[in-house]
Design an enzyme around this catalytic site. Structure first.
Site, PDB file in Angstrom:
ATOM      1  N   HIS A   1      93.340 -29.839 115.435  1.00 35.42           N
ATOM      2  CA  HIS A   1      94.122 -30.931 115.446  1.00 35.42           C
ATOM      3  C   HIS A   1      95.742 -30.661 115.338  1.00 35.42           C
ATOM      4  O   HIS A   1      95.838 -29.377 114.915  1.00 35.42           O
ATOM      5  CB  HIS A   1      93.595 -31.926 114.515  1.00 35.42           C
ATOM      6  CG  HIS A   1      93.840 -31.490 112.912  1.00 35.42           C
ATOM      7  ND1 HIS A   1      92.930 -30.594 112.442  1.00 35.42           N
ATOM      8  CD2 HIS A   1      94.714 -31.592 111.953  1.00 35.42           C
ATOM      9  CE1 HIS A   1      93.315 -30.147 111.378  1.00 35.42           C
ATOM     10  NE2 HIS A   1      94.306 -30.762 110.921  1.00 35.42           N
TER      11      HIS A   1
ATOM     12  N   THR B   1     100.779 -29.338 117.993  1.00 35.37           N
ATOM     13  CA  THR B   1     101.270 -28.207 118.734  1.00 35.37           C
ATOM     14  C   THR B   1     100.715 -26.882 118.227  1.00 35.37           C
ATOM     15  O   THR B   1     100.519 -26.701 116.989  1.00 35.37           O
ATOM     16  CB  THR B   1     103.098 -28.062 118.261  1.00 35.37           C
ATOM     17  OG1 THR B   1     103.402 -28.432 116.869  1.00 35.37           O
ATOM     18  CG2 THR B   1     103.772 -29.202 119.148  1.00 35.37           C
ATOM     19  N   ARG B   2     100.741 -25.861 118.935  1.00 34.54           N
ATOM     20  CA  ARG B   2     100.363 -24.590 118.662  1.00 34.54           C
ATOM     21  C   ARG B   2     101.316 -23.560 119.517  1.00 34.54           C
ATOM     22  O   ARG B   2     102.037 -23.773 120.500  1.00 34.54           O
ATOM     23  CB  ARG B   2      98.989 -24.174 119.065  1.00 34.54           C
ATOM     24  CG  ARG B   2      98.080 -24.888 118.273  1.00 34.54           C
ATOM     25  CD  ARG B   2      97.784 -24.483 116.820  1.00 34.54           C
ATOM     26  NE  ARG B   2      96.521 -25.242 116.156  1.00 34.54           N
ATOM     27  CZ  ARG B   2      96.841 -26.283 115.731  1.00 34.54           C
ATOM     28  NH1 ARG B   2      97.641 -27.176 115.929  1.00 34.54           N
ATOM     29  NH2 ARG B   2      95.525 -26.793 114.953  1.00 34.54           N
TER      30      ARG B   2
ATOM     31  N   LYS C   1     108.709 -27.737 112.200  1.00 31.06           N
ATOM     32  CA  LYS C   1     107.455 -27.385 111.641  1.00 31.06           C
ATOM     33  C   LYS C   1     107.642 -25.787 111.126  1.00 31.06           C
ATOM     34  O   LYS C   1     108.017 -24.938 112.016  1.00 31.06           O
ATOM     35  CB  LYS C   1     106.310 -27.364 112.562  1.00 31.06           C
ATOM     36  CG  LYS C   1     105.037 -26.961 111.933  1.00 31.06           C
ATOM     37  CD  LYS C   1     103.719 -27.520 112.659  1.00 31.06           C
ATOM     38  CE  LYS C   1     102.921 -26.959 113.622  1.00 31.06           C
ATOM     39  NZ  LYS C   1     102.119 -27.742 114.477  1.00 31.06           N
TER      40      LYS C   1
ATOM     41  N   HIS D   1     101.488 -17.961 106.816  1.00 28.68           N
ATOM     42  CA  HIS D   1     100.379 -17.659 107.462  1.00 28.68           C
ATOM     43  C   HIS D   1      99.500 -17.310 106.487  1.00 28.68           C
ATOM     44  O   HIS D   1      98.927 -16.331 106.658  1.00 28.68           O
ATOM     45  CB  HIS D   1     100.950 -16.563 108.433  1.00 28.68           C
ATOM     46  CG  HIS D   1      99.699 -16.100 109.483  1.00 28.68           C
ATOM     47  ND1 HIS D   1      98.958 -16.955 110.191  1.00 28.68           N
ATOM     48  CD2 HIS D   1      99.252 -15.010 109.677  1.00 28.68           C
ATOM     49  CE1 HIS D   1      97.985 -16.208 110.686  1.00 28.68           C
ATOM     50  NE2 HIS D   1      98.343 -15.114 110.516  1.00 28.68           N
TER      51      HIS D   1
ATOM     52  N   CYS E   1      95.642 -28.077 107.562  1.00 26.60           N
ATOM     53  CA  CYS E   1      94.811 -27.461 108.484  1.00 26.60           C
ATOM     54  C   CYS E   1      93.853 -26.420 107.926  1.00 26.60           C
ATOM     55  O   CYS E   1      94.015 -25.998 106.715  1.00 26.60           O
ATOM     56  CB  CYS E   1      95.770 -27.165 109.641  1.00 26.60           C
ATOM     57  SG  CYS E   1      94.824 -26.603 111.210  1.00 26.60           S
TER      58      CYS E   1
ATOM     59  N   LYS F   1      95.629 -20.496 121.339  1.00 32.22           N
ATOM     60  CA  LYS F   1      95.970 -20.044 122.458  1.00 32.22           C
ATOM     61  C   LYS F   1      95.108 -19.485 123.646  1.00 32.22           C
ATOM     62  O   LYS F   1      95.184 -19.415 124.862  1.00 32.22           O
ATOM     63  CB  LYS F   1      97.529 -19.213 122.564  1.00 32.22           C
ATOM     64  CG  LYS F   1      96.853 -17.701 121.754  1.00 32.22           C
ATOM     65  CD  LYS F   1      98.043 -17.091 121.352  1.00 32.22           C
ATOM     66  CE  LYS F   1      98.766 -17.266 120.177  1.00 32.22           C
ATOM     67  NZ  LYS F   1      98.109 -17.134 119.016  1.00 32.22           N
TER      68      LYS F   1
HETATM   69  C1  LIG Z   1      98.268 -24.702 110.617  1.00 34.23           C
HETATM   70  C2  LIG Z   1      97.487 -23.848 111.840  1.00 34.23           C
HETATM   71  C3  LIG Z   1      98.476 -23.265 112.705  1.00 34.23           C
HETATM   72  C4  LIG Z   1      97.895 -22.646 113.717  1.00 34.23           C
HETATM   73  N1  LIG Z   1      98.784 -21.927 114.548  1.00 34.23           N
HETATM   74  C5  LIG Z   1      98.202 -21.714 115.736  1.00 34.23           C
HETATM   75  C6  LIG Z   1      99.282 -21.183 116.748  1.00 34.23           C
HETATM   76  O1  LIG Z   1     100.218 -21.310 116.623  1.00 34.23           O
HETATM   77  N2  LIG Z   1      98.506 -20.508 117.968  1.00 34.23           N
HETATM   78  C7  LIG Z   1      97.319 -20.251 117.970  1.00 34.23           C
HETATM   79  O2  LIG Z   1      96.897 -19.921 118.907  1.00 34.23           O
HETATM   80  N3  LIG Z   1      96.523 -20.760 117.060  1.00 34.23           N
HETATM   81  C8  LIG Z   1      96.857 -21.519 115.865  1.00 34.23           C
HETATM   82  N4  LIG Z   1      95.970 -21.673 114.841  1.00 34.23           N
HETATM   83  C9  LIG Z   1      94.774 -21.508 115.150  1.00 34.23           C
HETATM   84  C10 LIG Z   1      93.891 -22.459 115.665  1.00 34.23           C
HETATM   85  O3  LIG Z   1      94.367 -23.632 115.700  1.00 34.23           O
HETATM   86  C11 LIG Z   1      92.301 -22.133 115.570  1.00 34.23           C
HETATM   87  O4  LIG Z   1      92.126 -20.698 115.690  1.00 34.23           O
HETATM   88  C12 LIG Z   1      91.361 -22.985 116.525  1.00 34.23           C
HETATM   89  O5  LIG Z   1      91.674 -24.166 116.437  1.00 34.23           O
HETATM   90  C13 LIG Z   1      90.081 -22.845 116.110  1.00 34.23           C
HETATM   91  O6  LIG Z   1      89.205 -23.712 116.796  1.00 34.23           O
HETATM   92  P1  LIG Z   1      87.735 -23.735 116.460  1.00 34.23           P
HETATM   93  O7  LIG Z   1      87.030 -24.450 117.586  1.00 34.23           O
HETATM   94  O8  LIG Z   1      87.100 -22.354 116.273  1.00 34.23           O
HETATM   95  O9  LIG Z   1      87.575 -24.827 115.129  1.00 34.23           O
HETATM   96  P2  LIG Z   1      87.707 -26.324 115.050  1.00 34.23           P
HETATM   97  O10 LIG Z   1      88.708 -26.762 115.731  1.00 34.23           O
HETATM   98  O11 LIG Z   1      87.324 -26.409 113.560  1.00 34.23           O
HETATM   99  O12 LIG Z   1      86.269 -26.559 115.636  1.00 34.23           O
HETATM  100  C14 LIG Z   1      85.137 -26.556 115.136  1.00 34.23           C
HETATM  101  C15 LIG Z   1      84.392 -28.135 115.221  1.00 34.23           C
HETATM  102  O13 LIG Z   1      82.898 -27.839 114.833  1.00 34.23           O
HETATM  103  C16 LIG Z   1      82.405 -28.829 114.327  1.00 34.23           C
HETATM  104  N5  LIG Z   1      81.146 -28.874 113.449  1.00 34.23           N
HETATM  105  C17 LIG Z   1      81.137 -27.987 112.383  1.00 34.23           C
HETATM  106  N6  LIG Z   1      79.882 -27.795 111.767  1.00 34.23           N
HETATM  107  C18 LIG Z   1      79.233 -28.912 112.492  1.00 34.23           C
HETATM  108  C19 LIG Z   1      78.004 -29.276 112.542  1.00 34.23           C
HETATM  109  N7  LIG Z   1      77.055 -28.891 111.640  1.00 34.23           N
HETATM  110  N8  LIG Z   1      77.427 -30.275 113.551  1.00 34.23           N
HETATM  111  C20 LIG Z   1      78.506 -30.736 114.420  1.00 34.23           C
HETATM  112  N9  LIG Z   1      79.533 -30.181 114.611  1.00 34.23           N
HETATM  113  C21 LIG Z   1      80.190 -29.331 113.666  1.00 34.23           C
HETATM  114  C22 LIG Z   1      83.811 -29.345 113.350  1.00 34.23           C
HETATM  115  O14 LIG Z   1      83.601 -30.749 113.154  1.00 34.23           O
HETATM  116  C23 LIG Z   1      84.824 -28.922 114.312  1.00 34.23           C
HETATM  117  O15 LIG Z   1      85.424 -30.187 115.263  1.00 34.23           O
HETATM  118  C24 LIG Z   1      96.665 -22.432 114.008  1.00 34.23           C
HETATM  119  C25 LIG Z   1      95.593 -23.105 112.918  1.00 34.23           C
HETATM  120  C26 LIG Z   1      96.096 -23.694 111.908  1.00 34.23           C
HETATM  121  C27 LIG Z   1      95.314 -24.430 110.925  1.00 34.23           C
HETATM  122  O1  LIG Z   2      98.706 -17.719 116.671  1.00 29.94           O
HETATM  123  C1  LIG Z   2      99.860 -17.788 116.699  1.00 29.94           C
HETATM  124  O2  LIG Z   2     100.676 -17.552 117.542  1.00 29.94           O
HETATM  125  C2  LIG Z   2     100.552 -18.141 115.141  1.00 29.94           C
HETATM  126  C3  LIG Z   2     101.223 -17.086 114.827  1.00 29.94           C
HETATM  127  C4  LIG Z   2     101.843 -17.488 113.295  1.00 29.94           C
HETATM  128  C5  LIG Z   2     100.628 -17.743 112.343  1.00 29.94           C
HETATM  129  C6  LIG Z   2      99.735 -18.942 113.072  1.00 29.94           C
HETATM  130  N1  LIG Z   2      99.521 -18.619 114.259  1.00 29.94           N
END
Ligand SMILES: Cc1cc2nc3c(=O)[nH]c(=O)nc-3n(C[C@H](O)[C@H](O)[C@H](O)COP(=O)(O)OP(=O)(O)OC[C@H]3O[C@@H](n4cnc5c(N)ncnc54)[C@H](O)[C@@H]3O)c2cc1C
Ligand SMILES: O=C(O)[C@@H]1CCCCN1
Length: 381
Positions: A44, A47-48, A266, A270, A313, A346
């Site tokens: 959620h 931005t990323r 923002k 990390h 997050c 990304k």
């Molecule tokens: C503050 C912050 C900054 C970041 N900055 C960057 C960035 O600049 N660049 C970048 O590339 N990445 C960044 N990231 C990382 C990136 O956002 C994550 O790696 C990515 O969103 C992970 O996605 P996901 O689908 O694995 O997890 P999630 O988005 O958590 O998705 C998992 C989903 O599974 C669902 N789920 C779990 N268990 C169950 C269940 N039992 N039944 C049904 N549904 C379930 C959850 O509800 C959730 O919606 C950042 C992350 C954070 C927190």
């Molecule tokens: O994935 C990224 O690019 C950023 C870098 C810095 C830490 C958080 N994630």
């Protein structure tokens, strides 16, 4: 009805896996425990950062395709998902980590500008470069509009005939040639299963007898007020930044230009403290906010060094901070995408592509050995 594939978790990785499956005409069900859209996982927020600046060639190669796939989604969904800003990388000039990224960017011919100290402030106003630090700008990096991207991937999935059931938590998985997935309101069957459950992956995988060394961290997402509105703004072409080895803290500090909340930039740490994903907002550990305040006072003098907004997050980290992209060791029709360690957004389009390929029984487009489950053997915690 039997699905070709069920994907558990509609974060960015599950949504893109479902997107590729549906585009390959596979009858796919995407299950999500919360009502969409939600802000309780990792995907959620507005931005990323998107960048190719990585030490490892395997990430750089995946990002080359990822940029193309992001552009394809922009076209399919008719929305803008990427904004070009550049990425400023700062870190101890003679340090190993800074040198490794710098040389891998040069080796991979990633458009890069090295800023010498005497010209730094002319290019990057309102930032103090730490003494001993070098500065490089990756010119093609930028910002992804995260919430919008998630909605777009889900919408294209549905346009291609995919089904999303949200507000349904998966409570049991019965492996087999036909896998049975039970939620709190129904039972579904599929030939293949992809688990992309973000911070809940560890718990969900334990239903299948697999223990992965995943750790969930709560991250304080801090926004800081510009003393002069616009001074770090995306519209004034201020870049994203990563500060390696800041003096104030052990891990990197990073930031994105003011954009989603006008007048607020923002800047985050990390790292965070361990949390139970269901208890995330009960925790109020703000130790790292003090380190950020110190860094901001020293290096970003145009920001008020007290956060104006703090959101939450989660990161799901592996011991080596590389992802898990692999088949389940005991059940070859269960594919896992987990442990994105705070840098996975990304890669969403490429991660979705390889998870889709594996679940269709194809060879993945990339060598996935850096992401294998076997690498944890001997280090199960
Ligand atoms: C503050 C912050 C900054 C970041 N900055 C960057 C960035 O600049 N660049 C970048 O590339 N990445 C960044 N990231 C990382 C990136 O956002 C994550 O790696 C990515 O969103 C992970 O996605 P996901 O689908 O694995 O997890 P999630 O988005 O958590 O998705 C998992 C989903 O599974 C669902 N789920 C779990 N268990 C169950 C269940 N039992 N039944 C049904 N549904 C379930 C959850 O509800 C959730 O919606 C950042 C992350 C954070 C927190
Ligand atoms: O994935 C990224 O690019 C950023 C870098 C810095 C830490 C958080 N994630």
């Amino acid at each position: 009805m039997v699905y070709e594939c069920i994907v558990i978790g509609a974060g960015i990785q599950g949504s893109f896996t479902a997107y590729h499956l549906a585009k390959n005409n596979k009858k796919t069900l995407l299950l999500e425990q919360f009502v969409l859209p939600h802000s309780r996982g990792s995907s959620h927020g507005q931005t990323r950062i998107i960048r190719k600046a990585y030490e490892h060639d395997f990430y750089i190669h995946m990002m080359q395709e990822s940029y193309k796939l992001w552009a394809e989604l922009e076209k399919e969904a008719g929305v803008k998902l990427y904004r070009h800003t550049g990425l400023l990388l700062m870190g101890p000039e003679n340090g190993k980590d800074f040198q490794l990224i710098k040389s891998s960017m040069q080796r991979n011919k990633i458009p890069t500008v090295v800023l010498e100290r005497h010209e730094f402030s002319q290019h990057i106003p309102n930032v103090n470069l730490t003494s001993g630090d070098g500065a490089i700008v990756e010119t093609t990096a930028g910002v992804l509009y995260a919430d919008r991207a998630l909605r777009a991937a889900q919408a294209v999935f549905q346009t291609h005939g995919g089904t999303i059931k949200d507000g349904e938590k998966v409570i049991n998985i019965e492996p087999g040639d036909l896998i049975t997935v039970t939620t709190d309101s129904g039972t579904y069957q599929a030939k293949n299963l992809v688990i992309t459950a973000g911070p809940w992956a560890k718990t969900l995988l334990s239903h299948t007898g697999l223990q992965l060394p995943l750790q969930v961290l709560r991250i304080n997402v801090c926004y800081w007020k510009e003393k002069i509105p616009g001074s770090y703004s995306i519209n004034n072409r201020f870049p994203c930044f990563i500060q390696m080895q800041p003096k104030e803290a052990e891990h990197d500090i990073y930031g994105l230009p003011s954009n989603e909340y006008p007048g607020l930039m923002k800047v985050c740490y990390h790292m965070g403290s361990e949390t139970d994903p269901d208890e995330r907002d009960r925790q109020t550990d703000r130790r790292e906010v003090d380190a950020l305040s110190g860094y901001i006072s020293r290096c970003f003098p145009g920001l008020v060094p007290v956060p104006a907004v703090v959101e939450s997050c989660m990161y799901t980290i592996t011991p080596d901070k590389h992802f898990v992209l692999d088949r389940h060791p005991s059940y070859s029709n269960i594919v896992i995408g987990a442990g994105f360690s705070g840098h996975g957004f990304k890669f969403g389009p490429v991660v979705g592509k390889v998870l889709c390929e594996m679940s269709m029984g194809q060879n993945p487009s990339y060598d996935l050995s850096p992401f294998s489950i076997h690498r944890f053997n001997g280090n199960p915690k």
